[in-house]
Design a protein around this motif. Structure first.
Motif, PDB file in Angstrom:
ATOM      1  N   LYS A 283       2.558   2.662  -0.196  1.00 15.34           N
ATOM      2  CA  LYS A 283       1.897   2.305   1.052  1.00 15.34           C
ATOM      3  C   LYS A 283       2.768   2.721   2.226  1.00 15.34           C
ATOM      4  N   ASP A 284       2.145   3.338   3.227  1.00 15.89           N
ATOM      5  CA  ASP A 284       2.844   3.614   4.480  1.00 15.89           C
ATOM      6  C   ASP A 284       1.975   3.062   5.616  1.00 15.89           C
ATOM      7  N   SER A 285       2.298   3.391   6.837  1.00 13.64           N
ATOM      8  CA  SER A 285       1.580   2.824   7.979  1.00 13.64           C
ATOM      9  C   SER A 285       0.127   3.312   8.078  1.00 13.64           C
ATOM     10  N   LYS A 286      -0.195   4.430   7.417  1.00  9.89           N
ATOM     11  CA  LYS A 286      -1.532   4.999   7.544  1.00  9.89           C
ATOM     12  C   LYS A 286      -2.436   4.769   6.338  1.00  9.89           C
ATOM     13  N   LYS A 287      -1.864   4.699   5.128  1.00  9.45           N
ATOM     14  CA  LYS A 287      -2.714   4.633   3.939  1.00  9.45           C
ATOM     15  C   LYS A 287      -1.956   4.068   2.735  1.00  9.45           C
ATOM     16  N   THR A 288      -2.725   3.686   1.721  1.00 10.59           N
ATOM     17  CA  THR A 288      -2.184   3.297   0.422  1.00 10.59           C
ATOM     18  C   THR A 288      -2.620   4.358  -0.579  1.00 10.59           C
ATOM     19  N   VAL A 289      -1.666   4.912  -1.329  1.00 11.38           N
ATOM     20  CA  VAL A 289      -1.935   5.973  -2.285  1.00 11.38           C
ATOM     21  C   VAL A 289      -1.790   5.406  -3.699  1.00 11.38           C
ATOM     22  N   LEU A 290      -2.798   5.664  -4.549  1.00 14.01           N
ATOM     23  CA  LEU A 290      -2.759   5.261  -5.948  1.00 14.01           C
ATOM     24  C   LEU A 290      -2.675   6.526  -6.799  1.00 14.01           C
ATOM     25  N   GLU A 291      -1.707   6.576  -7.721  1.00 11.02           N
ATOM     26  CA  GLU A 291      -1.556   7.740  -8.599  1.00 11.02           C
ATOM     27  C   GLU A 291      -1.678   7.305 -10.053  1.00 11.02           C
TER      28      GLU A 291
ATOM     29  N   LEU B 247      -2.801  14.547 -13.302  1.00 10.72           N
ATOM     30  CA  LEU B 247      -2.629  13.486 -12.321  1.00 10.72           C
ATOM     31  C   LEU B 247      -3.873  13.394 -11.444  1.00 10.72           C
ATOM     32  N   VAL B 248      -4.319  12.161 -11.168  1.00 11.84           N
ATOM     33  CA  VAL B 248      -5.386  11.942 -10.193  1.00 11.84           C
ATOM     34  C   VAL B 248      -4.844  11.007  -9.113  1.00 11.84           C
ATOM     35  N   GLN B 249      -5.254  11.267  -7.878  1.00 10.81           N
ATOM     36  CA  GLN B 249      -4.722  10.506  -6.742  1.00 10.81           C
ATOM     37  C   GLN B 249      -5.867  10.059  -5.834  1.00 10.81           C
ATOM     38  N   PHE B 250      -5.771   8.808  -5.381  1.00 16.62           N
ATOM     39  CA  PHE B 250      -6.781   8.218  -4.508  1.00 16.62           C
ATOM     40  C   PHE B 250      -6.105   7.600  -3.294  1.00 16.62           C
ATOM     41  N   TYR B 251      -6.790   7.635  -2.145  1.00 14.11           N
ATOM     42  CA  TYR B 251      -6.365   6.919  -0.949  1.00 14.11           C
ATOM     43  C   TYR B 251      -7.287   5.708  -0.810  1.00 14.11           C
ATOM     44  N   VAL B 252      -6.711   4.512  -0.778  1.00 18.07           N
ATOM     45  CA  VAL B 252      -7.497   3.295  -0.627  1.00 18.07           C
ATOM     46  C   VAL B 252      -7.860   3.129   0.844  1.00 18.07           C
ATOM     47  N   LYS B 253      -9.080   2.649   1.093  1.00 20.36           N
ATOM     48  CA  LYS B 253      -9.573   2.534   2.467  1.00 20.36           C
ATOM     49  C   LYS B 253      -9.827   1.077   2.838  1.00 20.36           C
ATOM     50  N   GLY B 254      -9.595   0.754   4.108  1.00 20.12           N
ATOM     51  CA  GLY B 254      -9.952  -0.550   4.665  1.00 20.12           C
ATOM     52  C   GLY B 254      -9.152  -1.716   4.109  1.00 20.12           C
ATOM     53  N   ASP B 255      -9.794  -2.862   4.022  1.00 19.21           N
ATOM     54  CA  ASP B 255      -9.143  -4.096   3.592  1.00 19.21           C
ATOM     55  C   ASP B 255      -8.783  -4.095   2.105  1.00 19.21           C
ATOM     56  N   ASP B 256      -9.337  -3.154   1.342  1.00 18.81           N
ATOM     57  CA  ASP B 256      -9.031  -3.096  -0.091  1.00 18.81           C
ATOM     58  C   ASP B 256      -7.553  -2.801  -0.357  1.00 18.81           C
ATOM     59  N   GLU B 257      -6.859  -2.256   0.647  1.00 18.41           N
ATOM     60  CA  GLU B 257      -5.423  -1.986   0.505  1.00 18.41           C
ATOM     61  C   GLU B 257      -4.632  -3.259   0.217  1.00 18.41           C
ATOM     62  N   LYS B 258      -5.161  -4.390   0.656  1.00 12.43           N
ATOM     63  CA  LYS B 258      -4.429  -5.652   0.562  1.00 12.43           C
ATOM     64  C   LYS B 258      -4.696  -6.415  -0.727  1.00 12.43           C
ATOM     65  N   LYS B 259      -5.503  -5.877  -1.622  1.00 11.28           N
ATOM     66  CA  LYS B 259      -5.844  -6.594  -2.855  1.00 11.28           C
ATOM     67  C   LYS B 259      -4.607  -6.725  -3.746  1.00 11.28           C
ATOM     68  N   PRO B 260      -4.221  -7.959  -4.109  1.00 18.00           N
ATOM     69  CA  PRO B 260      -3.025  -8.169  -4.927  1.00 18.00           C
ATOM     70  C   PRO B 260      -3.164  -7.614  -6.348  1.00 18.00           C
ATOM     71  N   GLU B 261      -4.392  -7.455  -6.814  1.00 16.14           N
ATOM     72  CA  GLU B 261      -4.614  -6.931  -8.160  1.00 16.14           C
ATOM     73  C   GLU B 261      -4.056  -5.518  -8.317  1.00 16.14           C
ATOM     74  N   LEU B 262      -4.022  -4.762  -7.222  1.00 13.44           N
ATOM     75  CA  LEU B 262      -3.486  -3.393  -7.295  1.00 13.44           C
ATOM     76  C   LEU B 262      -2.020  -3.411  -7.730  1.00 13.44           C
ATOM     77  N   ASN B 263      -1.251  -4.337  -7.197  1.00  9.06           N
ATOM     78  CA  ASN B 263       0.155  -4.429  -7.580  1.00  9.06           C
ATOM     79  C   ASN B 263       0.311  -4.935  -9.010  1.00  9.06           C
ATOM     80  N   GLN B 264      -0.566  -5.822  -9.440  1.00 12.00           N
ATOM     81  CA  GLN B 264      -0.475  -6.378 -10.790  1.00 12.00           C
ATOM     82  C   GLN B 264      -0.788  -5.339 -11.858  1.00 12.00           C
ATOM     83  N   LEU B 265      -1.642  -4.385 -11.549  1.00 12.13           N
ATOM     84  CA  LEU B 265      -2.032  -3.375 -12.531  1.00 12.13           C
ATOM     85  C   LEU B 265      -1.110  -2.159 -12.556  1.00 12.13           C
ATOM     86  N   THR B 266      -0.236  -2.026 -11.570  1.00 10.43           N
ATOM     87  CA  THR B 266       0.676  -0.886 -11.513  1.00 10.43           C
ATOM     88  C   THR B 266       1.566  -0.859 -12.751  1.00 10.43           C
TER      89      THR B 266
END
Length: 158
Positions: A63-71, A20-39
């Motif tokens: 996604k929580d109030s502090k960060k978006t996590v991608l696994e 497993l690899v995990q990333f925290y998305v930073k800044g405005d990139d959290e709002k990119k709709p493509e992230l949901n489409q690729l899940t």
């Protein structure tokens, strides 16, 4: 489809069944709709400055109030040599490229579990699962060649 996000390479973990690899998305990139489409799709991950790419299942985005996590779950046949430079970036801020793969999710999951099932006994000797064929089983099914050479094939001479 491809999306590039600024992220923090949080962690990489590996056990006997998956990696497993995990990333925290930073800044405005959290709002990119493509992230949901690729899940829940098979994707290739790339990091700017690293030649290697990893084929993965985009397991989830939370996604929580502090960060978006991608696994992501890494494809099982990724060699340590192939992924070494990729994992050297763990713990740092990166530009992550997520590229949609042509591989179907069912094919990805099927490939994860190919191979021989075995267990290592207390004495250090490995034993394979009972339904695994042995060379003796194959010889019995095919019948031994008359000269005793298991690699000879009389059909080739015809």
């Amino acid at each position: 489809m491809q999306v590039t996000v600024k992220a923090h390479f949080n962690k990489q973990t590996k056990d006997s069944k998956k990696e497993l690899v995990q990333f925290y998305v930073k800044g405005d990139d959290e709002k990119k709709p493509e992230l949901n489409q690729l899940t829940r799709e098979v994707v290739e991950l790339g990091i700017e400055g690293v030649d290697q790419k990893l084929t993965c299942e985009f397991k989830k985005s939370s996604k929580d109030s502090k960060k978006t996590v991608l696994e992501f779950i890494v494809k099982g046949d990724t060699s340590a040599e192939h992924s070494f430079n990729f994992y050297r970036k763990a713990g740092s801020d990166i530009n992550l490229h997520i590229i949609e793969s042509q591989m179907d999710i069912d094919d990805f999951r099927e490939e994860q579990y190919e191979g021989v099932e075995y267990q290592v006994n207390q004495d250090g000797i490995a034993s394979v699962s009972p339904d695994q064929l042995t060379l003796e089983d194959v010889a019995e099914e095919q019948g031994e060649p008359e000269d005793g050479d298991p690699f000879s094939d009389d059909d080739l001479l015809d």
